[in-house]
Write a protein that holds these residues in place. Sequence first.
Motif, short mmCIF file in Angstrom:
data_model
loop_
_atom_site.label_atom_id
_atom_site.label_comp_id
_atom_site.label_asym_id
_atom_site.label_seq_id
_atom_site.Cartn_x
_atom_site.Cartn_y
_atom_site.Cartn_z
N GLU A 1 0.50 -0.88 -0.25
CA GLU A 1 -0.28 -0.53 -0.13
C GLU A 1 0.85 1.27 0.30
OE1 GLU A 1 -3.68 2.24 0.11
OE2 GLU A 1 -3.04 0.37 -0.11
N HIS B 1 -11.18 4.05 -6.48
CA HIS B 1 -10.14 2.79 -6.78
C HIS B 1 -10.69 3.08 -8.68
CE1 HIS B 1 -7.42 -0.67 -6.94
NE2 HIS B 1 -8.60 -1.09 -7.77
N TYR C 1 2.18 1.86 -2.94
CA TYR C 1 1.56 2.43 -4.75
C TYR C 1 1.04 3.30 -3.93
CZ TYR C 1 -3.46 3.98 -5.96
OH TYR C 1 -4.04 4.13 -6.44
N ARG D 1 -3.49 -4.05 -5.72
CA ARG D 1 -4.13 -3.06 -4.32
C ARG D 1 -5.41 -3.76 -3.67
NH1 ARG D 1 -6.78 2.80 -3.72
NH2 ARG D 1 -6.43 3.03 -1.72
#
Length: 116
Positions: A2, A66, A5, A116
């Motif tokens: 995470e 997302h 990202y 993710r």
Amino acid sequence: MELTYMIITGLAIVANAAIAVADFGRAPFVLANSAAVGVPRSWLPWLGALKGAGAVGLLLGLLGAHALGVAAAVGLVLFFVGAVAAHIRRGVYHNLAFPAGYLGLAAASLVLAFER
């Protein structure tokens, strides 16, 4: 994963926002680069808008939208594949690292968004 990202996508957001501002401001390096690869000056606002929209989409993806973040990453990957192709087509290799770097950031953001 995470954190990776967030860092990579954050870098992609900053990079694309900065180059969008340079496109809108018709920075001298942007004018020289676009002339070298055969992009008309009249296209710069549109190209800047696409990069800016990509940056906003990536930011919204970080903030929870997302699917929008993934769509923005896909769009930026396609955009910069075209930019790299334009450089290669015109034989402009001296600054190919720049669109390739943006492509790398967009591609990494896309891959990490899927993981993710």
